[in-house]
Design a protein around this motif. Structure first.
Motif: not given
Length: 215
Positions: A9, A13, A183, A186-191, A193-194, A212
């Motif tokens: 992960k 990132a 964490e 991971e939260d930053w990358v989730g937003d 990539l969204g 991705v």
């Protein structure tokens, strides 16, 4: 968390951010949604912090493993000598129940580190401090010099156990610190990539360039 999952992960990132910063069309598309170079560099700072703490966590666990192996090796070495001496002592002091009790040589040895170490310390200390016992054991090669070596080994093992406990505590603390940093990224990358999926919709190759793989 499994380390290989964290490693993968963190790599994802880095690929996503570096490829965004290195590709103007992608950066321009994401900038419309607020992910300009400045914001992505902020994410990169979070990533580098997580990577550093992940590396530190691995280092601390390496030190813990080394301390554990060092401690175990020392205990196994002494136990081999100690058990031989216990068995010979039972022969040297047969029918002397009081001496058995004094040296704690009746029954099985304790299984816990602390219990085993205490039994061994009692054996060597009391053997050295009881003239009658010492005289009998000396006939079987367990002289004061030999028994003193046992006490020295116990003191060294005590130090190694203390070191192993310190390293374990440091490894656990490093894990908690790493997990907190992970964490965040991971939260930053989730937003990120969204938003990238929205900004680059209809352009699957650009999305894939961020690491991705779209279904």
């Amino acid at each position: 968390m499994k380390n290989n999952t964290i490693d993968s992960k963190l790599l994802l990132a880095r690929v996503a951010m570096e490829n965004t910063l290195g590709n103007k069309p992608i950066l321009d598309a994401l900038s419309v949604f607020g992910y300009n170079s400045k914001k992505i560099k902020e994410g990169m700072a979070l990533l580098e912090d997580a990577e550093q703490k992940h590396a530190q966590q691995k280092k601390e666990y390496g030190e813990q493993f080394s301390a554990t192996d060092d401690m175990t090796s020392a205990m196994e070495k002494l136990n081999d000598t100690y058990m031989g001496q216990v068995m010979v002592s039972r022969i040297a002091l047969k029918d002397k129940r009081g001496h058995y009790q004094t040296l704690q040589i009746q029954g099985r040895r304790k299984k816990t580190y602390s219990g085993w170490l205490k039994q061994a310390a009692i054996f060597y200390t009391n053997a050295l401090n009881d003239k009658e016992i010492l005289a009998e054991l000396s006939k079987f090669g367990m002289t004061p010099v030999v028994l003193e070596k046992g006490l020295v080994a116990i003191k060294e093992i005590e130090k190694k156990i203390a070191q192993q406990k310190r390293e374990t505590g440091e490894a656990q603390e490093a894990t908690a610190v790493r997990d907190e940093a992970f964490e965040k990224i991971e939260d930053w990358v989730g937003d990120f990539l969204g938003v990238a999926r929205v900004a680059l919709r209809g352009q699957p190759q650009m999305i894939e360039s961020l690491g991705v793989v779209e279904p």
